[in-house]
Design a protein around this motif. Structure first.
Motif, PDB file in Angstrom:
ATOM      1  N   PHE A  37       0.717  -8.957  -7.350  1.00 32.92           N
ATOM      2  CA  PHE A  37       1.037  -8.166  -8.538  1.00 32.92           C
ATOM      3  C   PHE A  37      -0.269  -7.678  -9.155  1.00 32.92           C
ATOM      4  O   PHE A  37      -1.140  -8.480  -9.515  1.00 32.92           O
ATOM      5  CB  PHE A  37       1.814  -9.013  -9.544  1.00 32.92           C
ATOM      6  N   VAL A  38      -0.404  -6.359  -9.276  1.00 33.24           N
ATOM      7  CA  VAL A  38      -1.651  -5.763  -9.758  1.00 33.24           C
ATOM      8  C   VAL A  38      -1.637  -5.729 -11.283  1.00 33.24           C
ATOM      9  O   VAL A  38      -0.801  -5.075 -11.903  1.00 33.24           O
ATOM     10  CB  VAL A  38      -1.850  -4.350  -9.190  1.00 33.24           C
ATOM     11  N   LEU A  39      -2.583  -6.435 -11.887  1.00 31.48           N
ATOM     12  CA  LEU A  39      -2.686  -6.469 -13.341  1.00 31.48           C
ATOM     13  C   LEU A  39      -3.429  -5.255 -13.881  1.00 31.48           C
ATOM     14  O   LEU A  39      -3.058  -4.698 -14.919  1.00 31.48           O
ATOM     15  CB  LEU A  39      -3.387  -7.752 -13.779  1.00 31.48           C
ATOM     16  N   LYS A  40      -4.508  -4.859 -13.192  1.00 32.62           N
ATOM     17  CA  LYS A  40      -5.301  -3.702 -13.613  1.00 32.62           C
ATOM     18  C   LYS A  40      -5.869  -3.007 -12.384  1.00 32.62           C
ATOM     19  O   LYS A  40      -6.236  -3.665 -11.400  1.00 32.62           O
ATOM     20  CB  LYS A  40      -6.474  -4.129 -14.510  1.00 32.62           C
ATOM     21  N   GLY A  41      -5.960  -1.686 -12.453  1.00 37.26           N
ATOM     22  CA  GLY A  41      -6.675  -0.939 -11.425  1.00 37.26           C
ATOM     23  C   GLY A  41      -5.877  -0.707 -10.158  1.00 37.26           C
ATOM     24  O   GLY A  41      -4.644  -0.796 -10.133  1.00 37.26           O
ATOM     25  N   ASP A  42      -6.614  -0.414  -9.087  1.00 33.26           N
ATOM     26  CA  ASP A  42      -6.032  -0.047  -7.800  1.00 33.26           C
ATOM     27  C   ASP A  42      -6.631  -0.900  -6.692  1.00 33.26           C
ATOM     28  O   ASP A  42      -7.831  -1.228  -6.732  1.00 33.26           O
ATOM     29  CB  ASP A  42      -6.309   1.428  -7.482  1.00 33.26           C
ATOM     30  N   PHE A  43      -5.808  -1.206  -5.685  1.00 32.32           N
ATOM     31  CA  PHE A  43      -6.233  -2.022  -4.554  1.00 32.32           C
ATOM     32  C   PHE A  43      -5.697  -1.440  -3.247  1.00 32.32           C
ATOM     33  O   PHE A  43      -4.699  -0.712  -3.232  1.00 32.32           O
ATOM     34  CB  PHE A  43      -5.677  -3.452  -4.676  1.00 32.32           C
ATOM     35  N   MET A  44      -6.351  -1.829  -2.169  1.00 32.43           N
ATOM     36  CA  MET A  44      -5.755  -1.765  -0.844  1.00 32.43           C
ATOM     37  C   MET A  44      -5.494  -3.207  -0.419  1.00 32.43           C
ATOM     38  O   MET A  44      -6.400  -4.047  -0.467  1.00 32.43           O
ATOM     39  CB  MET A  44      -6.680  -1.092   0.159  1.00 32.43           C
ATOM     40  N   ILE A  45      -4.253  -3.482  -0.047  1.00 30.78           N
ATOM     41  CA  ILE A  45      -3.913  -4.782   0.522  1.00 30.78           C
ATOM     42  C   ILE A  45      -3.550  -4.531   1.973  1.00 30.78           C
ATOM     43  O   ILE A  45      -2.511  -3.919   2.264  1.00 30.78           O
ATOM     44  CB  ILE A  45      -2.762  -5.452  -0.239  1.00 30.78           C
ATOM     45  N   GLY A  46      -4.430  -4.949   2.877  1.00 30.85           N
ATOM     46  CA  GLY A  46      -4.277  -4.548   4.267  1.00 30.85           C
ATOM     47  C   GLY A  46      -4.317  -3.038   4.355  1.00 30.85           C
ATOM     48  O   GLY A  46      -5.290  -2.404   3.931  1.00 30.85           O
ATOM     49  N   ASN A  47      -3.234  -2.433   4.834  1.00 29.06           N
ATOM     50  CA  ASN A  47      -3.166  -0.980   4.981  1.00 29.06           C
ATOM     51  C   ASN A  47      -2.297  -0.327   3.910  1.00 29.06           C
ATOM     52  O   ASN A  47      -1.882   0.822   4.060  1.00 29.06           O
ATOM     53  CB  ASN A  47      -2.601  -0.644   6.372  1.00 29.06           C
ATOM     54  N   ILE A  48      -2.023  -1.044   2.807  1.00 34.85           N
ATOM     55  CA  ILE A  48      -1.094  -0.557   1.788  1.00 34.85           C
ATOM     56  C   ILE A  48      -1.816  -0.376   0.459  1.00 34.85           C
ATOM     57  O   ILE A  48      -2.478  -1.293  -0.031  1.00 34.85           O
ATOM     58  CB  ILE A  48       0.082  -1.536   1.621  1.00 34.85           C
ATOM     59  N   ALA A  49      -1.673   0.809  -0.130  1.00 33.99           N
ATOM     60  CA  ALA A  49      -2.267   1.094  -1.443  1.00 33.99           C
ATOM     61  C   ALA A  49      -1.333   0.602  -2.539  1.00 33.99           C
ATOM     62  O   ALA A  49      -0.125   0.880  -2.522  1.00 33.99           O
ATOM     63  CB  ALA A  49      -2.507   2.592  -1.596  1.00 33.99           C
ATOM     64  N   VAL A  50      -1.895  -0.141  -3.500  1.00 26.61           N
ATOM     65  CA  VAL A  50      -1.114  -0.623  -4.649  1.00 26.61           C
ATOM     66  C   VAL A  50      -1.882  -0.299  -5.919  1.00 26.61           C
ATOM     67  O   VAL A  50      -3.107  -0.357  -5.957  1.00 26.61           O
ATOM     68  CB  VAL A  50      -0.823  -2.136  -4.559  1.00 26.61           C
ATOM     69  N   ASN A  51      -1.121   0.038  -6.950  1.00 23.22           N
ATOM     70  CA  ASN A  51      -1.703   0.479  -8.217  1.00 23.22           C
ATOM     71  C   ASN A  51      -1.260  -0.438  -9.348  1.00 23.22           C
ATOM     72  O   ASN A  51      -0.487  -1.366  -9.143  1.00 23.22           O
ATOM     73  CB  ASN A  51      -1.292   1.925  -8.506  1.00 23.22           C
ATOM     74  N   GLU A  52      -1.787  -0.153 -10.545  1.00 21.60           N
ATOM     75  CA  GLU A  52      -1.552  -1.029 -11.682  1.00 21.60           C
ATOM     76  C   GLU A  52      -0.065  -1.298 -11.914  1.00 21.60           C
ATOM     77  O   GLU A  52       0.739  -0.381 -11.959  1.00 21.60           O
ATOM     78  CB  GLU A  52      -2.170  -0.417 -12.941  1.00 21.60           C
ATOM     79  N   ARG A  53       0.290  -2.590 -12.012  1.00 21.65           N
ATOM     80  CA  ARG A  53       1.637  -3.104 -12.245  1.00 21.65           C
ATOM     81  C   ARG A  53       2.566  -2.913 -11.041  1.00 21.65           C
ATOM     82  O   ARG A  53       3.756  -3.176 -11.148  1.00 21.65           O
ATOM     83  CB  ARG A  53       2.255  -2.500 -13.483  1.00 21.65           C
ATOM     84  N   ASP A  54       2.049  -2.470  -9.898  1.00 21.48           N
ATOM     85  CA  ASP A  54       2.839  -2.506  -8.668  1.00 21.48           C
ATOM     86  C   ASP A  54       2.921  -3.940  -8.166  1.00 21.48           C
ATOM     87  O   ASP A  54       2.037  -4.769  -8.434  1.00 21.48           O
ATOM     88  CB  ASP A  54       2.190  -1.664  -7.562  1.00 21.48           C
ATOM     89  N   GLY A  55       3.978  -4.218  -7.412  1.00 20.26           N
ATOM     90  CA  GLY A  55       4.113  -5.503  -6.743  1.00 20.26           C
ATOM     91  C   GLY A  55       4.336  -5.305  -5.260  1.00 20.26           C
ATOM     92  O   GLY A  55       4.928  -4.300  -4.839  1.00 20.26           O
ATOM     93  N   LEU A  56       3.861  -6.246  -4.453  1.00 22.05           N
ATOM     94  CA  LEU A  56       3.989  -6.125  -3.002  1.00 22.05           C
ATOM     95  C   LEU A  56       4.441  -7.451  -2.420  1.00 22.05           C
ATOM     96  O   LEU A  56       3.751  -8.465  -2.546  1.00 22.05           O
ATOM     97  CB  LEU A  56       2.650  -5.703  -2.380  1.00 22.05           C
ATOM     98  N   GLU A  57       5.626  -7.445  -1.792  1.00 25.05           N
ATOM     99  CA  GLU A  57       6.106  -8.590  -1.036  1.00 25.05           C
ATOM    100  C   GLU A  57       5.498  -8.568   0.361  1.00 25.05           C
ATOM    101  O   GLU A  57       5.513  -7.530   1.025  1.00 25.05           O
ATOM    102  CB  GLU A  57       7.633  -8.540  -0.899  1.00 25.05           C
ATOM    103  N   ILE A  58       4.988  -9.716   0.808  1.00 24.81           N
ATOM    104  CA  ILE A  58       4.389  -9.808   2.142  1.00 24.81           C
ATOM    105  C   ILE A  58       4.866 -11.103   2.783  1.00 24.81           C
ATOM    106  O   ILE A  58       4.828 -12.162   2.151  1.00 24.81           O
ATOM    107  CB  ILE A  58       2.851  -9.811   2.082  1.00 24.81           C
ATOM    108  N   TRP A  59       5.298 -11.028   4.030  1.00 23.85           N
ATOM    109  CA  TRP A  59       5.698 -12.237   4.745  1.00 23.85           C
ATOM    110  C   TRP A  59       5.354 -12.092   6.233  1.00 23.85           C
ATOM    111  O   TRP A  59       4.948 -11.036   6.689  1.00 23.85           O
ATOM    112  CB  TRP A  59       7.186 -12.525   4.526  1.00 23.85           C
TER     113      TRP A  59
END
Length: 250
Positions: free
Chosen positions: A203-225
């Protein structure tokens, strides 16, 4: 964990992205809340939980307002203040204030009552409330809170929760580990899951990230399994992220 070109950049093949604007939303005037998973009047059959992670609420409470006394049972409840001061009272006799840098946990177990209020009359309080299904039912209710050094999450993942009372952070009745990191622009690190059968919710609290090959932005959430390791790269300055590793079967 360090910024290194040697970090493995594995593609994430099993994931679901929850964009910030697709969350449930409730505005009660004194309370504005965004629900990642179904909660209260927000019901989405595709978003009931992620493994043992049942609730992720992103709350803003107006000055001097709050939640009156209400019950819980058989749930691990974690509060993470992001801004302002949150006053807590419960049926176990605790009266406390939590603020940024604090982590609060309640094992509701056989049952308890509590209330939460914005301590201040001149500013909002913003906090995350997270519910995790326990691995033991009807335990004796328990309360704890700790204060962590915010500097210990600069360009690294600071553990804030685990199943082990002797480890850093608070502990809960579940094989779950939570970490928060705050990163400089371009900084990369990796997270290795503690248990291979677990999943991770980012869960992104602030800013932008790449998690692996997926772009996530502020307040986005990403399920990974179905993965053992993820790579995280900050794409903005002071980017902050919460990682929640939880059992997929419980």
């Amino acid at each position: 964990m360090e910024n290194s070109d040697k970090l493995i950049d594995k593609a994430i093949t099993h994931s679901v992205l929850h964009k910030a604007n697709t969350r449930g939303h409730a505005n009660h005037g004194w309370l504005e809340s965004h629900h990642t998973f179904s909660f209260a009047n927000y019901h989405n059959p595709d978003r009931m939980n992620f493994g043992a992670l049942r609730v992720l609420n992103d709350d803003r409470v107006n000055q001097g307002m709050g939640f009156g006394e209400h019950p819980h049972d058989n749930m691990e409840i974690i509060s993470i203040p992001l801004e302002g001061d949150l006053e807590h009272q419960d049926s176990m006799g605790n009266t406390t204030v939590i603020k940024q840098g604090d982590i609060q946990v309640m094992s509701a177990g056989t049952g308890l009552y509590h209330s939460e209020y914005n301590k201040n009359k001149d500013q909002l309080v913003k906090f995350l409330q997270i519910w995790v299904y326990p691995n033991k039912k009807n335990v004796t209710p328990r309360y704890d809170q700790i204060t962590l050094d915010l500097n210990d999450r600069h360009n690294k993942l600071q553990q804030i929760l685990s199943p082990n009372p002797e480890d850093e952070g608070v502990w809960i009745h579940q094989d779950a580990w939570f970490h928060i990191g705050k990163f400089d622009n371009g900084f990369s690190t990796s997270y290795e899951l503690k248990k291979p059968e677990n999943g991770i919710y980012a869960f992104v609290l602030k800013g932008d990230f790449m998690i692996g090959n997926i772009a996530v932005n502020e307040r986005d959430g990403l399920e990974i399994w179905d993965t053992n390791t993820i790579k995280i790269t900050a794409n903005t300055a002071n980017a902050e992220i919460l990682l929640m590793e939880v059992p997929m079967q419980f």
